[in-house]
Design a protein around this motif. Structure first.
Motif, PDB file in Angstrom:
ATOM      1  N   LEU A   1       0.846  -1.197   0.000  1.00  0.00           N
ATOM      2  CA  LEU A   1       0.000   0.000   0.000  1.00  0.00           C
ATOM      3  C   LEU A   1       0.878   1.242   0.000  1.00  0.00           C
ATOM      4  O   LEU A   1       1.848   1.329   0.758  1.00  0.00           O
ATOM      5  CB  LEU A   1      -0.900   0.002   1.242  1.00  0.00           C
ATOM      6  N   PHE A   2       0.535   2.198  -0.851  1.00  0.00           N
ATOM      7  CA  PHE A   2       1.201   3.499  -0.863  1.00  0.00           C
ATOM      8  C   PHE A   2       0.151   4.598  -0.707  1.00  0.00           C
ATOM      9  O   PHE A   2      -0.873   4.577  -1.387  1.00  0.00           O
ATOM     10  CB  PHE A   2       1.946   3.741  -2.187  1.00  0.00           C
ATOM     11  N   ILE A   3       0.419   5.548   0.175  1.00  0.00           N
ATOM     12  CA  ILE A   3      -0.398   6.754   0.301  1.00  0.00           C
ATOM     13  C   ILE A   3       0.557   7.939   0.247  1.00  0.00           C
ATOM     14  O   ILE A   3       1.566   7.957   0.967  1.00  0.00           O
ATOM     15  CB  ILE A   3      -1.198   6.774   1.618  1.00  0.00           C
ATOM     16  N   ASP A   4       0.281   8.911  -0.621  1.00  0.00           N
ATOM     17  CA  ASP A   4       1.224  10.024  -0.753  1.00  0.00           C
ATOM     18  C   ASP A   4       0.509  11.319  -1.097  1.00  0.00           C
ATOM     19  O   ASP A   4      -0.665  11.330  -1.481  1.00  0.00           O
ATOM     20  CB  ASP A   4       2.296   9.704  -1.797  1.00  0.00           C
ATOM     21  N   ALA A   5       1.236  12.410  -0.951  1.00  0.00           N
ATOM     22  CA  ALA A   5       0.697  13.742  -1.253  1.00  0.00           C
ATOM     23  C   ALA A   5       1.821  14.649  -1.710  1.00  0.00           C
ATOM     24  O   ALA A   5       2.981  14.489  -1.309  1.00  0.00           O
ATOM     25  CB  ALA A   5       0.025  14.338  -0.019  1.00  0.00           C
ATOM     26  N   MET A   6       1.452  15.608  -2.569  1.00  0.00           N
ATOM     27  CA  MET A   6       2.378  16.651  -3.000  1.00  0.00           C
ATOM     28  C   MET A   6       1.655  17.993  -2.914  1.00  0.00           C
ATOM     29  O   MET A   6       0.534  18.132  -3.406  1.00  0.00           O
ATOM     30  CB  MET A   6       2.866  16.404  -4.426  1.00  0.00           C
ATOM     31  N   PHE A   7       2.297  18.974  -2.273  1.00  0.00           N
ATOM     32  CA  PHE A   7       1.733  20.319  -2.160  1.00  0.00           C
ATOM     33  C   PHE A   7       2.784  21.327  -2.588  1.00  0.00           C
ATOM     34  O   PHE A   7       3.948  21.226  -2.199  1.00  0.00           O
ATOM     35  CB  PHE A   7       1.302  20.606  -0.718  1.00  0.00           C
ATOM     36  N   LYS A   8       2.353  22.317  -3.393  1.00  0.00           N
ATOM     37  CA  LYS A   8       3.270  23.376  -3.816  1.00  0.00           C
ATOM     38  C   LYS A   8       2.544  24.714  -3.837  1.00  0.00           C
ATOM     39  O   LYS A   8       1.375  24.801  -4.236  1.00  0.00           O
ATOM     40  CB  LYS A   8       3.836  23.081  -5.213  1.00  0.00           C
ATOM     41  N   TYR A   9       3.258  25.727  -3.387  1.00  0.00           N
ATOM     42  CA  TYR A   9       2.726  27.087  -3.427  1.00  0.00           C
ATOM     43  C   TYR A   9       3.896  28.057  -3.450  1.00  0.00           C
ATOM     44  O   TYR A   9       4.733  28.057  -2.541  1.00  0.00           O
ATOM     45  CB  TYR A   9       1.823  27.359  -2.231  1.00  0.00           C
ATOM     46  N   LYS A  10       3.980  28.820  -4.538  1.00  0.00           N
ATOM     47  CA  LYS A  10       5.096  29.748  -4.743  1.00  0.00           C
ATOM     48  C   LYS A  10       6.415  28.985  -4.605  1.00  0.00           C
ATOM     49  O   LYS A  10       6.651  28.044  -5.341  1.00  0.00           O
ATOM     50  CB  LYS A  10       4.971  30.933  -3.797  1.00  0.00           C
ATOM     51  N   GLY A  11       7.278  29.329  -3.662  1.00  0.00           N
ATOM     52  CA  GLY A  11       8.561  28.650  -3.548  1.00  0.00           C
ATOM     53  C   GLY A  11       8.581  27.512  -2.549  1.00  0.00           C
ATOM     54  O   GLY A  11       9.637  26.919  -2.298  1.00  0.00           O
ATOM     55  N   PHE A  12       7.409  27.172  -2.006  1.00  0.00           N
ATOM     56  CA  PHE A  12       7.341  26.132  -0.970  1.00  0.00           C
ATOM     57  C   PHE A  12       6.818  24.832  -1.560  1.00  0.00           C
ATOM     58  O   PHE A  12       5.875  24.812  -2.351  1.00  0.00           O
ATOM     59  CB  PHE A  12       6.410  26.580   0.157  1.00  0.00           C
ATOM     60  N   SER A  13       7.428  23.721  -1.160  1.00  0.00           N
ATOM     61  CA  SER A  13       6.965  22.398  -1.584  1.00  0.00           C
ATOM     62  C   SER A  13       6.990  21.441  -0.394  1.00  0.00           C
ATOM     63  O   SER A  13       7.837  21.558   0.502  1.00  0.00           O
ATOM     64  CB  SER A  13       7.843  21.846  -2.709  1.00  0.00           C
ATOM     65  N   PHE A  14       6.058  20.503  -0.415  1.00  0.00           N
ATOM     66  CA  PHE A  14       5.984  19.489   0.642  1.00  0.00           C
ATOM     67  C   PHE A  14       5.492  18.189   0.028  1.00  0.00           C
ATOM     68  O   PHE A  14       4.503  18.172  -0.712  1.00  0.00           O
ATOM     69  CB  PHE A  14       5.037  19.921   1.755  1.00  0.00           C
ATOM     70  N   MET A  15       6.194  17.113   0.327  1.00  0.00           N
ATOM     71  CA  MET A  15       5.807  15.784  -0.140  1.00  0.00           C
ATOM     72  C   MET A  15       5.789  14.820   1.043  1.00  0.00           C
ATOM     73  O   MET A  15       6.698  14.831   1.873  1.00  0.00           O
ATOM     74  CB  MET A  15       6.780  15.272  -1.210  1.00  0.00           C
ATOM     75  N   ALA A  16       4.746  13.989   1.102  1.00  0.00           N
ATOM     76  CA  ALA A  16       4.623  12.995   2.168  1.00  0.00           C
ATOM     77  C   ALA A  16       4.292  11.648   1.548  1.00  0.00           C
ATOM     78  O   ALA A  16       3.516  11.566   0.588  1.00  0.00           O
ATOM     79  CB  ALA A  16       3.545  13.403   3.164  1.00  0.00           C
ATOM     80  N   GLU A  17       4.878  10.583   2.103  1.00  0.00           N
ATOM     81  CA  GLU A  17       4.602   9.234   1.616  1.00  0.00           C
ATOM     82  C   GLU A  17       4.536   8.261   2.791  1.00  0.00           C
ATOM     83  O   GLU A  17       5.297   8.367   3.757  1.00  0.00           O
ATOM     84  CB  GLU A  17       5.701   8.748   0.666  1.00  0.00           C
ATOM     85  N   TYR A  18       3.614   7.317   2.655  1.00  0.00           N
ATOM     86  CA  TYR A  18       3.512   6.205   3.615  1.00  0.00           C
ATOM     87  C   TYR A  18       3.428   4.917   2.818  1.00  0.00           C
ATOM     88  O   TYR A  18       2.753   4.857   1.783  1.00  0.00           O
ATOM     89  CB  TYR A  18       2.271   6.361   4.491  1.00  0.00           C
TER      90      TYR A  18
END
Length: 396
Positions: free
Chosen positions: A274-291
């Motif tokens: 099982l994989f659960i993940d997310a990607m968020f970006k706004y202007k110069g900020f980025s965040f990625m999470a994975e399980y």
């Protein structure tokens, strides 16, 4: 040296053949050149890239280890054939790390082919893929190694990814609203990794993935690129989940790892990931999470008399959190936290946590960049590690 001759010859053949076609040179980082057939019935973009890596590691109680190598070197071709609705991608590996892994199961030949896939948009938003390419697993693995935010991927990827395989993929997307986009992928693969020549030794591998984009698509497919180089002016978010079933798998990490051999042949077991993940970006900020979480019907390989062979499925779970701030001058500071917890009773491996601090300079986006990072690996059973890396990427 001889192993490089086919690639040099192939490139020269393409250049020579293209002399009778229309050639357009590209902007740096967009491919070496484009070839368009005189009747526009086909196109080919040719690309080349390399990663040059220096690494130094300090393991607790051991001497320092330093290495310099060409981490990756790739030759890429993509375009369409006959119709723009029939696209293709071919990617070949040139470096030792790219072509390693030869065995009796790959015909004892170097594994040159990374991708060889055709993509047919046969109806509306439906696209059928056939060939060898990345399976729709964890986001970090599907992101090209050319577009990573740090020097290389995390420990979660190395423990749980399902990488490339040969088979079919059906892809579709639709809009729930003007901005809300949904994408679905279904995959049927052989289940033993790339460049296998011995046929299907176990069962088949089935993968499904669902992606949600509540604020619309990212610019230039930025949901599968590290760093916020597109500097999204509105928040963009991708939420996704994949579930992979490898029926009668014969390798220790689903379609990856080593074969589980017994006194009578291969040990087979059903492996689910099982994989659960997310990607968020706004202007110069980025965040990625994975399980990630992996289970197996019977994780311990056994001989016909019931005695363990010494092989076991790498069952367990992991989490990876990664974020970065891209400054106006295209310097980026990034950080990563990864925690891996394999089933100690089965694998005999202690939990481990890695902390990574990275610094990148994007000269021409991901096409020309210098990246460095330092990591501390905390192994709960001891033998902790500090690792420093410096890498240059050039991508034509």
């Amino acid at each position: 040296m001889k192993t490089k001759i086919p690639f040099i010859g192939l490139l020269l053949l393409v250049i020579n053949f293209s002399s009778a076609q229309e050639i357009k040179s590209n902007q740096f980082g967009k491919g070496l050149f484009n070839i368009v057939g005189k009747d526009s019935s086909w196109t080919m973009k040719v690309g080349l890239r390399a990663q040059l890596l220096a690494t130094s590691m300090w393991n607790e109680g051991e001497a320092n280890e330093t290495s310099f190598l060409v981490r990756r070197s790739r030759l890429k071709f993509d375009g369409y054939a006959y119709s723009p609705k029939l696209k293709y991608k071919i990617e070949l590996g040139l470096s030792n790390r790219d072509i390693s892994g030869a065995s009796v199961y790959t015909g004892n030949a170097p594994r040159y082919i990374l991708d060889a896939v055709v993509m047919w948009n046969f109806y509306d938003n439906f696209v059928l893929w056939f060939g060898q390419t990345k399976l729709p697993g964890n986001r970090e693995r599907v992101i090209s190694s050319a577009n990573l935010q740090q020097v290389d991927r995390s420990l979660l990827n190395s423990r749980f990814n399902i990488d490339r395989d040969m088979g079919f993929q059906l892809r579709h997307h639709f809009n729930l609203s003007n901005t809300f986009v949904v994408k679905e992928i279904l995959s049927l693969a052989q289940g033993e990794g790339r460049n296998i020549t011995t046929g299907n030794l176990g069962g088949y591998q089935y993968t499904g993935r669902l992606e949600l984009f509540p604020f619309g698509n990212f610019k230039s497919k930025g949901d599968y690129k590290g760093a916020a180089l597109n500097r999204e002016q509105k928040p963009k978010l991708s939420l996704a989940a994949s579930y992979d079933i490898n029926n009668n798998a014969v390798k220790t990490r689903s379609n990856q790892g080593s074969y589980m051999l017994t006194d009578t042949g291969f040990f087979e077991t059903n492996i689910n990931t099982l994989f659960i993940d997310a990607m968020f970006k706004y202007k110069g900020f980025s965040f990625m999470a994975e399980y990630s979480d992996r289970t197996a019907e019977d994780p311990i390989a056994k001989n016909s008399d019931g005695t363990p062979t010494g092989d076991e499925v790498q069952v367990g779970s992991g989490i990876n959190l990664q974020s970065g701030i891209l400054f106006p001058n295209n310097w980026e500071l990034s950080g990563r936290y990864t925690h891996i917890k394999l089933d100690q009773n089965i694998t005999g491996r202690d939990p481990e946590t890695q902390y990574t601090l990275g610094l990148s300079k994007y000269v021409v986006g991901h096409s020309l960049k210098v990246q460095t990072d330092i990591s501390y690996l905390d192994r709960f059973g001891g033998n902790n590690q500090v690792m420093y890396r410096l890498q240059c990427e050039i991508h034509f």
